[in-house]
Design a protein around this motif. Sequence first.
Motif, short mmCIF file in Angstrom:
data_model
loop_
_atom_site.label_atom_id
_atom_site.label_comp_id
_atom_site.label_asym_id
_atom_site.label_seq_id
_atom_site.Cartn_x
_atom_site.Cartn_y
_atom_site.Cartn_z
N SER A 2 8.49 -16.50 -16.00
CA SER A 2 7.48 -15.64 -16.61
C SER A 2 6.22 -16.43 -16.93
O SER A 2 6.28 -17.59 -17.35
CB SER A 2 8.04 -15.04 -17.90
OG SER A 2 7.10 -14.20 -18.51
N GLY A 3 5.08 -15.79 -16.72
CA GLY A 3 3.82 -16.33 -17.17
C GLY A 3 3.19 -17.40 -16.29
O GLY A 3 2.24 -18.05 -16.71
N SER A 4 3.67 -17.61 -15.09
CA SER A 4 3.05 -18.59 -14.19
C SER A 4 1.74 -18.05 -13.67
O SER A 4 1.62 -16.87 -13.35
CB SER A 4 3.96 -18.89 -13.00
OG SER A 4 5.15 -19.49 -13.43
N VAL A 5 0.74 -18.93 -13.57
CA VAL A 5 -0.55 -18.55 -13.01
C VAL A 5 -0.97 -19.62 -12.02
O VAL A 5 -0.98 -20.81 -12.35
CB VAL A 5 -1.64 -18.43 -14.10
CG1 VAL A 5 -2.99 -18.11 -13.48
CG2 VAL A 5 -1.27 -17.37 -15.13
N VAL A 6 -1.28 -19.19 -10.80
CA VAL A 6 -1.85 -20.10 -9.81
C VAL A 6 -3.23 -19.58 -9.49
O VAL A 6 -3.38 -18.44 -9.03
CB VAL A 6 -0.99 -20.17 -8.53
CG1 VAL A 6 -1.68 -21.00 -7.47
CG2 VAL A 6 0.38 -20.75 -8.84
N ASN A 7 -4.24 -20.40 -9.79
CA ASN A 7 -5.61 -20.02 -9.48
C ASN A 7 -6.07 -20.87 -8.32
O ASN A 7 -6.35 -22.06 -8.47
CB ASN A 7 -6.51 -20.23 -10.70
CG ASN A 7 -7.89 -19.66 -10.48
OD1 ASN A 7 -8.35 -19.53 -9.35
ND2 ASN A 7 -8.55 -19.31 -11.57
N GLY A 8 -6.11 -20.25 -7.13
CA GLY A 8 -6.43 -20.96 -5.91
C GLY A 8 -7.91 -21.24 -5.73
O GLY A 8 -8.29 -21.99 -4.85
N GLY A 9 -8.76 -20.61 -6.56
CA GLY A 9 -10.20 -20.84 -6.45
C GLY A 9 -10.70 -20.64 -5.04
O GLY A 9 -10.63 -19.56 -4.48
N ALA A 10 -11.15 -21.71 -4.40
CA ALA A 10 -11.71 -21.63 -3.05
C ALA A 10 -10.68 -21.85 -1.95
O ALA A 10 -11.02 -21.83 -0.78
CB ALA A 10 -12.84 -22.64 -2.91
N ALA A 11 -9.42 -22.07 -2.32
CA ALA A 11 -8.39 -22.24 -1.29
C ALA A 11 -8.32 -20.97 -0.45
O ALA A 11 -8.44 -19.87 -0.97
CB ALA A 11 -7.04 -22.51 -1.94
N ARG A 31 20.64 -11.87 -11.09
CA ARG A 31 20.60 -11.55 -12.52
C ARG A 31 19.45 -12.29 -13.21
O ARG A 31 19.63 -12.96 -14.23
CB ARG A 31 21.93 -11.87 -13.18
CG ARG A 31 23.06 -10.97 -12.74
CD ARG A 31 24.34 -11.20 -13.51
NE ARG A 31 24.86 -12.54 -13.46
CZ ARG A 31 25.71 -13.00 -12.54
NH1 ARG A 31 26.15 -12.22 -11.60
NH2 ARG A 31 26.12 -14.25 -12.58
N SER A 32 18.26 -12.12 -12.64
CA SER A 32 17.08 -12.83 -13.15
C SER A 32 15.95 -11.86 -13.45
O SER A 32 15.96 -10.71 -13.01
CB SER A 32 16.60 -13.84 -12.11
OG SER A 32 17.60 -14.81 -11.87
N THR A 33 14.97 -12.34 -14.21
CA THR A 33 13.76 -11.59 -14.49
C THR A 33 12.57 -12.42 -14.04
O THR A 33 12.44 -13.59 -14.43
CB THR A 33 13.65 -11.28 -16.00
OG1 THR A 33 14.77 -10.50 -16.40
CG2 THR A 33 12.37 -10.52 -16.30
N ILE A 34 11.74 -11.81 -13.22
CA ILE A 34 10.51 -12.44 -12.76
C ILE A 34 9.39 -11.51 -13.21
O ILE A 34 9.23 -10.41 -12.70
CB ILE A 34 10.50 -12.61 -11.23
CG1 ILE A 34 11.69 -13.48 -10.79
CG2 ILE A 34 9.17 -13.20 -10.75
CD1 ILE A 34 11.92 -13.51 -9.30
N THR A 35 8.64 -11.95 -14.21
CA THR A 35 7.67 -11.05 -14.82
C THR A 35 6.38 -11.77 -15.21
O THR A 35 6.39 -12.96 -15.55
CB THR A 35 8.29 -10.36 -16.06
OG1 THR A 35 7.38 -9.40 -16.56
CG2 THR A 35 8.64 -11.32 -17.15
#
Length: 152
Positions: A2-11, A31-35
């Motif tokens: 939860s809560g991961s952020v990838v900011n690729g910008g100019a990629a 049995r997982s949560t991806i949110t």
Amino acid sequence: MSGSVVNGGAAFSVYGGALFNSAGATMTIKRSTITDNKVITGASQQADAAVANEGTMSILRSRVAENTSTGDTAYGGALYTYGHTSSLTIVDSTFTGNVAEATGYAEGGAIENDQGVITIRRSLFSGNRAESPSSAGGALLAISTGPCAMRS
């Protein structure tokens, strides 16, 4: 996850804000949560989902919710599976409130399957959306050279 952020910008392209399964690899999510994971790219760039799969992936009895991909092009808010050798199996899972949003083209609010084999059984898709001037597949977009099987 939860809560991961990838900011690729100019990629040019960013794959998998939370998880990435490469070609030839096998991943089972059970049995997982991806949110609340996000992939963000800049102008003329491509954002590819919170979970990216180029290998073999199974999602079993899991909840995938409120994930977002944002860019000039957005492929899959929650999950992007691609490549003619990829496969995705989803069983007894829910995909809710996922968003692919783009200034150009958005595909697959919850999932985009590009040329892989996808099987979905006993799963719920609710409140997912693709938002852009040109969109396709609010819940699921399948661009496939192989079979796409959806069973209730």
